[in-house]
Design a protein around this motif. Structure first.
Motif, PDB file in Angstrom:
ATOM      1  N   LYS A 223      40.449 120.474  85.243  1.00  0.00           N
ATOM      2  CA  LYS A 223      41.444 119.283  84.306  1.00  0.00           C
ATOM      3  C   LYS A 223      41.036 120.649  83.198  1.00  0.00           C
ATOM      4  CE  LYS A 223      42.746 115.524  85.606  1.00  0.00           C
ATOM      5  NZ  LYS A 223      44.058 115.386  86.280  1.00  0.00           N
ATOM      6  N   PRO A 224      42.471 120.605  82.575  1.00  0.00           N
ATOM      7  CA  PRO A 224      43.086 121.558  81.347  1.00  0.00           C
ATOM      8  C   PRO A 224      42.352 120.897  80.425  1.00  0.00           C
ATOM      9  CG  PRO A 224      45.107 121.108  82.425  1.00  0.00           C
ATOM     10  CD  PRO A 224      44.210 120.574  83.128  1.00  0.00           C
ATOM     11  N   ARG A 225      41.647 121.412  79.039  1.00  0.00           N
ATOM     12  CA  ARG A 225      40.226 121.264  78.752  1.00  0.00           C
ATOM     13  C   ARG A 225      40.885 121.608  77.095  1.00  0.00           C
ATOM     14  NH1 ARG A 225      34.298 122.224  79.953  1.00  0.00           N
ATOM     15  NH2 ARG A 225      35.215 122.432  82.231  1.00  0.00           N
ATOM     16  N   LEU A 226      40.657 120.735  76.296  1.00  0.00           N
ATOM     17  CA  LEU A 226      40.451 121.202  74.257  1.00  0.00           C
ATOM     18  C   LEU A 226      39.260 121.174  73.802  1.00  0.00           C
ATOM     19  CD1 LEU A 226      42.417 122.345  72.568  1.00  0.00           C
ATOM     20  CD2 LEU A 226      43.294 120.269  71.708  1.00  0.00           C
ATOM     21  N   ILE A 227      38.578 122.050  73.290  1.00  0.00           N
ATOM     22  CA  ILE A 227      37.698 121.600  72.613  1.00  0.00           C
ATOM     23  C   ILE A 227      37.539 121.459  72.095  1.00  0.00           C
ATOM     24  CG2 ILE A 227      35.233 122.723  72.406  1.00  0.00           C
ATOM     25  CD1 ILE A 227      35.433 124.662  75.049  1.00  0.00           C
ATOM     26  N   ILE A 228      36.669 120.228  71.438  1.00  0.00           N
ATOM     27  CA  ILE A 228      36.841 120.009  69.464  1.00  0.00           C
ATOM     28  C   ILE A 228      35.733 120.073  69.253  1.00  0.00           C
ATOM     29  CG2 ILE A 228      37.604 117.786  67.446  1.00  0.00           C
ATOM     30  CD1 ILE A 228      39.737 119.956  68.796  1.00  0.00           C
ATOM     31  N   MET A 229      35.438 121.247  67.497  1.00  0.00           N
ATOM     32  CA  MET A 229      34.486 121.117  67.497  1.00  0.00           C
ATOM     33  C   MET A 229      33.972 119.995  66.785  1.00  0.00           C
ATOM     34  SD  MET A 229      33.065 124.734  67.730  1.00  0.00           S
ATOM     35  CE  MET A 229      34.803 125.720  67.434  1.00  0.00           C
ATOM     36  N   ASN A 230      34.187 118.821  66.883  1.00  0.00           N
ATOM     37  CA  ASN A 230      33.959 118.261  65.393  1.00  0.00           C
ATOM     38  C   ASN A 230      32.816 117.992  64.734  1.00  0.00           C
ATOM     39  OD1 ASN A 230      34.907 115.369  63.869  1.00  0.00           O
ATOM     40  ND2 ASN A 230      33.456 114.351  65.160  1.00  0.00           N
ATOM     41  N   LYS A 231      32.715 117.372  63.344  1.00  0.00           N
ATOM     42  CA  LYS A 231      31.328 117.595  62.273  1.00  0.00           C
ATOM     43  C   LYS A 231      32.200 118.674  61.178  1.00  0.00           C
ATOM     44  CE  LYS A 231      29.412 113.964  64.827  1.00  0.00           C
ATOM     45  NZ  LYS A 231      28.113 112.974  64.459  1.00  0.00           N
ATOM     46  N   ALA A 232      33.284 119.407  61.607  1.00  0.00           N
ATOM     47  CA  ALA A 232      32.864 121.224  60.674  1.00  0.00           C
ATOM     48  C   ALA A 232      33.017 121.037  59.219  1.00  0.00           C
ATOM     49  CB  ALA A 232      34.013 121.638  61.196  1.00  0.00           C
ATOM     50  N   ASP A 233      33.483 119.755  58.803  1.00  0.00           N
ATOM     51  CA  ASP A 233      32.421 119.919  57.513  1.00  0.00           C
ATOM     52  C   ASP A 233      30.959 120.099  57.782  1.00  0.00           C
ATOM     53  OD1 ASP A 233      32.765 117.395  59.370  1.00  0.00           O
ATOM     54  OD2 ASP A 233      32.002 116.253  57.314  1.00  0.00           O
ATOM     55  N   LEU A 234      30.531 119.714  58.234  1.00  0.00           N
ATOM     56  CA  LEU A 234      29.024 119.990  58.270  1.00  0.00           C
ATOM     57  C   LEU A 234      28.149 121.711  58.731  1.00  0.00           C
ATOM     58  CD1 LEU A 234      27.569 116.057  58.854  1.00  0.00           C
ATOM     59  CD2 LEU A 234      28.206 117.034  57.271  1.00  0.00           C
ATOM     60  N   ALA A 235      28.262 122.146  59.133  1.00  0.00           N
ATOM     61  CA  ALA A 235      28.490 123.083  60.536  1.00  0.00           C
ATOM     62  C   ALA A 235      29.088 123.989  58.749  1.00  0.00           C
ATOM     63  CB  ALA A 235      28.930 123.322  61.201  1.00  0.00           C
ATOM     64  N   ASP A 236      28.290 125.082  59.248  1.00  0.00           N
ATOM     65  CA  ASP A 236      28.365 127.114  59.045  1.00  0.00           C
ATOM     66  C   ASP A 236      29.847 127.410  59.479  1.00  0.00           C
ATOM     67  OD1 ASP A 236      28.022 129.377  57.862  1.00  0.00           O
ATOM     68  OD2 ASP A 236      25.995 129.262  58.378  1.00  0.00           O
ATOM     69  N   PRO A 237      30.741 127.658  57.956  1.00  0.00           N
ATOM     70  CA  PRO A 237      32.305 127.950  59.040  1.00  0.00           C
ATOM     71  C   PRO A 237      32.231 129.408  59.548  1.00  0.00           C
ATOM     72  CG  PRO A 237      31.989 127.335  56.149  1.00  0.00           C
ATOM     73  CD  PRO A 237      30.380 126.926  56.959  1.00  0.00           C
ATOM     74  N   ALA A 238      31.301 129.833  59.111  1.00  0.00           N
ATOM     75  CA  ALA A 238      30.559 131.480  59.693  1.00  0.00           C
ATOM     76  C   ALA A 238      30.787 131.609  61.678  1.00  0.00           C
ATOM     77  CB  ALA A 238      29.970 132.275  59.095  1.00  0.00           C
ATOM     78  N   VAL A 239      29.839 130.623  61.141  1.00  0.00           N
ATOM     79  CA  VAL A 239      29.301 130.330  62.826  1.00  0.00           C
ATOM     80  C   VAL A 239      30.093 129.762  63.941  1.00  0.00           C
ATOM     81  CG1 VAL A 239      26.862 129.701  64.217  1.00  0.00           C
ATOM     82  CG2 VAL A 239      27.014 130.619  62.065  1.00  0.00           C
ATOM     83  N   THR A 240      31.161 128.889  62.911  1.00  0.00           N
ATOM     84  CA  THR A 240      32.072 127.725  64.033  1.00  0.00           C
ATOM     85  C   THR A 240      33.194 128.828  64.531  1.00  0.00           C
ATOM     86  OG1 THR A 240      31.441 125.257  62.995  1.00  0.00           O
ATOM     87  CG2 THR A 240      33.624 126.092  63.569  1.00  0.00           C
ATOM     88  N   LYS A 241      33.465 130.011  63.957  1.00  0.00           N
ATOM     89  CA  LYS A 241      34.332 130.346  64.180  1.00  0.00           C
ATOM     90  C   LYS A 241      33.954 131.829  65.367  1.00  0.00           C
ATOM     91  CE  LYS A 241      38.136 133.300  63.471  1.00  0.00           C
ATOM     92  NZ  LYS A 241      38.146 133.416  64.746  1.00  0.00           N
TER      93      LYS A 241
ATOM     94  N   VAL B  81      37.703 121.178  63.613  1.00  0.00           N
ATOM     95  CA  VAL B  81      38.059 119.084  63.196  1.00  0.00           C
ATOM     96  C   VAL B  81      36.470 118.829  62.182  1.00  0.00           C
ATOM     97  CG1 VAL B  81      37.927 117.174  64.360  1.00  0.00           C
ATOM     98  CG2 VAL B  81      39.887 119.312  64.890  1.00  0.00           C
ATOM     99  N   ASP B  82      37.091 117.964  61.619  1.00  0.00           N
ATOM    100  CA  ASP B  82      36.675 116.939  60.770  1.00  0.00           C
ATOM    101  C   ASP B  82      37.409 115.519  61.067  1.00  0.00           C
ATOM    102  OD1 ASP B  82      35.319 114.906  58.658  1.00  0.00           O
ATOM    103  OD2 ASP B  82      35.489 116.167  57.030  1.00  0.00           O
ATOM    104  N   ALA B  83      36.456 114.383  62.083  1.00  0.00           N
ATOM    105  CA  ALA B  83      36.831 113.556  62.344  1.00  0.00           C
ATOM    106  C   ALA B  83      37.147 112.044  61.167  1.00  0.00           C
ATOM    107  CB  ALA B  83      36.876 113.325  63.768  1.00  0.00           C
ATOM    108  N   SER B  84      36.276 112.855  60.587  1.00  0.00           N
ATOM    109  CA  SER B  84      36.102 111.224  58.720  1.00  0.00           C
ATOM    110  C   SER B  84      37.086 111.607  58.121  1.00  0.00           C
ATOM    111  CB  SER B  84      34.583 112.058  58.338  1.00  0.00           C
ATOM    112  OG  SER B  84      33.899 111.438  59.284  1.00  0.00           O
ATOM    113  N   SER B  85      37.421 112.563  57.822  1.00  0.00           N
ATOM    114  CA  SER B  85      38.723 112.796  56.377  1.00  0.00           C
ATOM    115  C   SER B  85      40.009 113.399  57.708  1.00  0.00           C
ATOM    116  CB  SER B  85      37.993 114.065  55.817  1.00  0.00           C
ATOM    117  OG  SER B  85      38.886 115.426  56.665  1.00  0.00           O
ATOM    118  N   GLY B  86      40.207 113.854  58.908  1.00  0.00           N
ATOM    119  CA  GLY B  86      41.161 113.965  59.153  1.00  0.00           C
ATOM    120  C   GLY B  86      41.550 115.045  59.012  1.00  0.00           C
ATOM    121  N   THR B  87      40.620 116.440  58.574  1.00  0.00           N
ATOM    122  CA  THR B  87      41.027 117.640  58.808  1.00  0.00           C
ATOM    123  C   THR B  87      41.069 118.194  59.950  1.00  0.00           C
ATOM    124  OG1 THR B  87      40.141 118.144  56.452  1.00  0.00           O
ATOM    125  CG2 THR B  87      40.529 120.059  57.034  1.00  0.00           C
ATOM    126  N   GLY B  88      42.087 118.677  60.730  1.00  0.00           N
ATOM    127  CA  GLY B  88      42.193 119.610  61.523  1.00  0.00           C
ATOM    128  C   GLY B  88      42.919 118.753  62.481  1.00  0.00           C
TER     129      GLY B  88
END
Ligand code: G4P
Length: 288
Positions: free
Chosen positions: A51-69, A85-92
């Motif tokens: 199945k085609p798949r989109l990976i969403i890295m949630n709680k990105a607001d709590l993660a180290d942005p350089a590592v997320t990249k 993505v930050d599903a709590s605030s909606g960012t992304g």
């Protein structure tokens, strides 16, 4: 370790997702940006098949942005688009429909070339408990979706939630089990709050967290808990890690009679602050 996931539950979870796969065009695989490996289901490729798949890295607001990249690049190399993505605030979140369309572009173009009118893209969110599936569904839906189907005795058919004009999302996500063959994975999941504290000893979880954080995030850690820069913090010296936990306990007033530190209370306080992002952003796994 996570006792609720014995083999019977895994088989059932897997079967439920495979039933849902028949109904949908694309999967949104939700993972925790702080733990992109440990928060993934170990059998995910087998379960989702092609199945085609989109990976969403949630709680990105709590993660180290350089590592997320770095993780985003890593997944891209593996052939899977991945977005923070930050599903709590909606960012992304608002970019997700466009990414789903992009993923299915060839299929949609083929339908158009055949003179067909492409129908809405049907999507399913899957992920381990607490990764933010309900939060993301509510965000995408723009309202609160009652999860009545999760309650025993309440039966409910599959409902499609319209997301913009071109996406339809199944209202009940696919719940998968985390990796737990490795004890470190269990601790990482516990530090981030993905599994309940009661499953492991809270002091052990806090010890694991402090050992990791003083290695990789010493400055934000000592600033948060007002520790002197000269505080010994060799991650391989257990005594030094325990002394740091005690110092945190004293700073937070977690004391018992005789002025001794209540290590259990200190551990809970420390973990609560880390999970809430009070120390700042941190990641617990990196791909390279
Ligand atoms: P699930 O359906 O996958 O089990 O997860 P759910 O949406 O219930 O989310 C689990 C917890 O994670 C919730 O917090 C939720 O608010 C939080 N969460 C979800 N997405 C994000 C995100 O992108 N960033 C942050 N910081 N938190 C997120 P909770 O403490 O269980 O509940 P509450 O405090 O929100 O009431």
């Amino acid at each position: 370790m996570t006792i609720q996931w014995f083999p019977g539950h895994m088989t059932r979870a897997r079967r439920q997702i495979q039933e849902k796969l028949k109904l949908i065009d694309v999967v949104i695989e939700l993972i925790d940006a702080r733990l992109p490996l440990s928060s993934r289901n170990p059998m995910i490729d087998e379960i989702l098949q092609n199945k085609p798949r989109l990976i969403i890295m949630n709680k990105a607001d709590l993660a180290d942005p350089a590592v997320t990249k770095q993780w985003q690049d890593y997944f891209k190399e593996q052939g899977h688009p991945a977005f923070p993505v930050d599903a709590s605030s909606g960012t992304g979140v608002k970019d997700i429909p466009a990414q789903l369309k992009l993923l299915l572009k060839e299929k949609i173009d083929r339908q158009i070339a055949k003179g067909m009118n492409p129908r809405a893209i049907r999507a399913l969110i899957v992920g381990i408990p607490n990764v933010g599936k309900s939060t993301l569904i509510n965000r995408l839906a723009g309202r609160s979706i009652a999860a009545t189907g999760d309650r025993p005795g309440v039966t409910k058919g599959q409902q499609w939630i319209k997301v913009g004009g071109e996406i339809e999302l199944l209202d009940t996500p696919g719940i998968l089990w985390p990796k737990f063959e490795d004890q470190n994975v269990g601790y990482k999941l516990a530090v981030t709050g993905a599994i309940k504290e009661e499953i492991l000893n809270v002091e052990d979880i806090a010890f694991f967290a402090v050992k990791y954080l003083v290695s990789y995030y010493w400055d934000p850690f000592r600033e948060r808990f007002e520790l002197d820069d000269s505080t010994p913090h060799n991650p391989d010296e257990s005594d030094e890690i325990v002394a740091i936990m005690e110092a945190v306990g004293r700073k937070r007033g977690c004391l018992i009679s005789g002025g001794r530190v209540d290590l259990e209370k200190a551990s809970r306080t420390l973990l609560r602050e880390l999970r809430a992002g009070k120390m700042g952003r941190f990641s617990m796994e990196s791909p390279y």
